[in-house]
Write a protein that holds these residues in place. Structure first.
Motif, PDB file in Angstrom:
ATOM      1  N   PRO A  20       5.346   3.794 -57.831  1.00  0.00           N
ATOM      2  CA  PRO A  20       6.086   4.834 -57.027  1.00  0.00           C
ATOM      3  C   PRO A  20       7.132   4.015 -55.939  1.00  0.00           C
ATOM      4  CG  PRO A  20       3.835   5.118 -56.879  1.00  0.00           C
ATOM      5  CD  PRO A  20       3.812   3.747 -57.748  1.00  0.00           C
ATOM      6  N   THR A  21       8.334   4.631 -56.014  1.00  0.00           N
ATOM      7  CA  THR A  21       9.282   4.183 -54.768  1.00  0.00           C
ATOM      8  C   THR A  21       9.970   5.053 -54.228  1.00  0.00           C
ATOM      9  OG1 THR A  21       9.519   2.219 -56.357  1.00  0.00           O
ATOM     10  CG2 THR A  21      11.493   2.663 -54.968  1.00  0.00           C
ATOM     11  N   VAL A  22      10.505   4.909 -52.900  1.00  0.00           N
ATOM     12  CA  VAL A  22      11.343   5.922 -52.419  1.00  0.00           C
ATOM     13  C   VAL A  22      12.617   5.412 -52.319  1.00  0.00           C
ATOM     14  CG1 VAL A  22      11.379   7.178 -50.195  1.00  0.00           C
ATOM     15  CG2 VAL A  22       9.159   6.416 -50.946  1.00  0.00           C
ATOM     16  N   ILE A  23      13.671   6.093 -52.553  1.00  0.00           N
ATOM     17  CA  ILE A  23      14.981   5.711 -52.339  1.00  0.00           C
ATOM     18  C   ILE A  23      15.716   7.141 -51.767  1.00  0.00           C
ATOM     19  CG2 ILE A  23      14.940   4.631 -54.664  1.00  0.00           C
ATOM     20  CD1 ILE A  23      16.848   6.863 -55.839  1.00  0.00           C
ATOM     21  N   ALA A  24      16.898   6.422 -51.194  1.00  0.00           N
ATOM     22  CA  ALA A  24      17.875   7.342 -50.450  1.00  0.00           C
ATOM     23  C   ALA A  24      18.802   7.883 -51.609  1.00  0.00           C
ATOM     24  CB  ALA A  24      18.600   6.526 -49.397  1.00  0.00           C
ATOM     25  N   ARG A  25      18.735   8.962 -51.911  1.00  0.00           N
ATOM     26  CA  ARG A  25      19.788   9.564 -52.810  1.00  0.00           C
ATOM     27  C   ARG A  25      21.155   9.276 -52.483  1.00  0.00           C
ATOM     28  NH1 ARG A  25      19.444  15.295 -55.143  1.00  0.00           N
ATOM     29  NH2 ARG A  25      17.327  14.886 -55.058  1.00  0.00           N
ATOM     30  N   ASN A  26      21.433   9.545 -51.257  1.00  0.00           N
ATOM     31  CA  ASN A  26      23.119   9.382 -50.746  1.00  0.00           C
ATOM     32  C   ASN A  26      23.928   8.207 -51.251  1.00  0.00           C
ATOM     33  OD1 ASN A  26      21.431   7.910 -49.049  1.00  0.00           O
ATOM     34  ND2 ASN A  26      22.867   8.925 -47.235  1.00  0.00           N
ATOM     35  N   ASN A  27      23.083   7.132 -51.285  1.00  0.00           N
ATOM     36  CA  ASN A  27      23.784   6.053 -51.523  1.00  0.00           C
ATOM     37  C   ASN A  27      23.034   5.172 -52.604  1.00  0.00           C
ATOM     38  OD1 ASN A  27      21.587   4.922 -49.976  1.00  0.00           O
ATOM     39  ND2 ASN A  27      23.102   4.070 -48.520  1.00  0.00           N
ATOM     40  N   ALA A  28      22.001   5.673 -53.264  1.00  0.00           N
ATOM     41  CA  ALA A  28      21.008   5.111 -54.134  1.00  0.00           C
ATOM     42  C   ALA A  28      20.569   3.683 -53.647  1.00  0.00           C
ATOM     43  CB  ALA A  28      21.834   4.924 -55.390  1.00  0.00           C
ATOM     44  N   CYS A  29      20.422   3.599 -52.383  1.00  0.00           N
ATOM     45  CA  CYS A  29      19.735   2.105 -52.147  1.00  0.00           C
ATOM     46  C   CYS A  29      18.409   2.604 -51.672  1.00  0.00           C
ATOM     47  CB  CYS A  29      20.512   1.636 -50.573  1.00  0.00           C
ATOM     48  SG  CYS A  29      20.094   2.541 -49.235  1.00  0.00           S
ATOM     49  N   ARG A  30      17.425   1.635 -51.866  1.00  0.00           N
ATOM     50  CA  ARG A  30      15.853   1.781 -51.699  1.00  0.00           C
ATOM     51  C   ARG A  30      15.732   1.486 -50.231  1.00  0.00           C
ATOM     52  NH1 ARG A  30      11.999  -1.536 -55.718  1.00  0.00           N
ATOM     53  NH2 ARG A  30      13.446  -0.309 -57.115  1.00  0.00           N
ATOM     54  N   VAL A  31      15.072   2.553 -49.698  1.00  0.00           N
ATOM     55  CA  VAL A  31      14.725   2.537 -48.194  1.00  0.00           C
ATOM     56  C   VAL A  31      13.434   2.162 -48.274  1.00  0.00           C
ATOM     57  CG1 VAL A  31      16.602   4.017 -47.398  1.00  0.00           C
ATOM     58  CG2 VAL A  31      14.555   5.008 -48.010  1.00  0.00           C
ATOM     59  N   ALA A  32      12.544   2.284 -48.938  1.00  0.00           N
ATOM     60  CA  ALA A  32      11.218   2.082 -48.777  1.00  0.00           C
ATOM     61  C   ALA A  32      10.408   1.954 -50.448  1.00  0.00           C
ATOM     62  CB  ALA A  32      10.449   3.043 -48.222  1.00  0.00           C
ATOM     63  N   GLU A  33       9.465   1.068 -50.269  1.00  0.00           N
ATOM     64  CA  GLU A  33       8.779   0.803 -51.354  1.00  0.00           C
ATOM     65  C   GLU A  33       7.196   0.664 -51.207  1.00  0.00           C
ATOM     66  OE1 GLU A  33       8.813  -2.191 -55.270  1.00  0.00           O
ATOM     67  OE2 GLU A  33      10.264  -2.554 -53.820  1.00  0.00           O
ATOM     68  N   THR A  34       6.389   1.522 -51.868  1.00  0.00           N
ATOM     69  CA  THR A  34       5.053   1.128 -51.563  1.00  0.00           C
ATOM     70  C   THR A  34       4.548   0.286 -52.457  1.00  0.00           C
ATOM     71  OG1 THR A  34       4.566   2.631 -53.588  1.00  0.00           O
ATOM     72  CG2 THR A  34       4.519   3.847 -51.287  1.00  0.00           C
ATOM     73  N   CYS A  35       3.478  -0.647 -52.026  1.00  0.00           N
ATOM     74  CA  CYS A  35       2.889  -1.832 -52.683  1.00  0.00           C
ATOM     75  C   CYS A  35       1.413  -1.368 -52.946  1.00  0.00           C
ATOM     76  CB  CYS A  35       3.173  -3.102 -52.006  1.00  0.00           C
ATOM     77  SG  CYS A  35       2.371  -2.966 -50.120  1.00  0.00           S
ATOM     78  N   GLU A  36       0.924  -2.312 -53.814  1.00  0.00           N
ATOM     79  CA  GLU A  36      -0.454  -1.999 -54.426  1.00  0.00           C
ATOM     80  C   GLU A  36      -1.199  -2.695 -53.461  1.00  0.00           C
ATOM     81  OE1 GLU A  36      -3.232  -2.731 -58.203  1.00  0.00           O
ATOM     82  OE2 GLU A  36      -1.061  -2.938 -58.315  1.00  0.00           O
ATOM     83  N   MET A  37      -2.216  -1.971 -52.887  1.00  0.00           N
ATOM     84  CA  MET A  37      -3.359  -2.662 -51.920  1.00  0.00           C
ATOM     85  C   MET A  37      -4.710  -2.531 -52.401  1.00  0.00           C
ATOM     86  SD  MET A  37      -1.882  -0.700 -48.359  1.00  0.00           S
ATOM     87  CE  MET A  37      -3.334  -0.451 -47.848  1.00  0.00           C
ATOM     88  N   PRO A  38      -5.498  -3.438 -52.394  1.00  0.00           N
ATOM     89  CA  PRO A  38      -6.986  -3.607 -52.826  1.00  0.00           C
ATOM     90  C   PRO A  38      -7.371  -2.328 -52.544  1.00  0.00           C
ATOM     91  CG  PRO A  38      -6.370  -5.569 -51.646  1.00  0.00           C
ATOM     92  CD  PRO A  38      -5.332  -4.609 -51.249  1.00  0.00           C
TER      93      PRO A  38
END
Length: 93
Positions: A20-38
């Motif tokens: 799962p990733t969060v991106i900003a649609r208006n300029n297609a840049c990634r603004v946040a990314e979830t990471c796997e936690m134990p």
């Protein structure tokens, strides 16, 4: 009030399956990314990504609510204080 964050809308996407990733649609840049936690499963990561993606809309909705003069009644004081605190946390003001 000027926006200091990447403007919305943001959207939730899975860049590859199970990522799962969060991106900003208006300029297609990634603004946040979830990471796997134990101990965290992919459904929790998806839920985190959806929550992050909704941040611009949630902030805007709270700002609209606290500006509503009809909600200034003292009966709403505690809830309005919570909303203002959340806005301050999000905007560093």
């Amino acid at each position: 009030m000027s926006t200091q964050h990447t403007p919305g809308p943001w959207e939730y996407r899975e860049s590859i399956p199970q990522e799962p990733t969060v991106i900003a649609r208006n300029n297609a840049c990634r603004v946040a990314e979830t990471c796997e936690m134990p101990g965290q499963d992919v459904d929790e990561r998806r839920a985190n990504a959806r929550l992050i993606a909704s941040a611009p809309e949630l902030l805007s909705a709270l700002q609209d609510l606290v500006a509503d003069k009809y909600l200034a009644d003292p009966i709403n004081a505690d809830r309005m204080a919570s909303a203002r605190a959340a806005i301050a946390k999000a905007t560093n003001s």
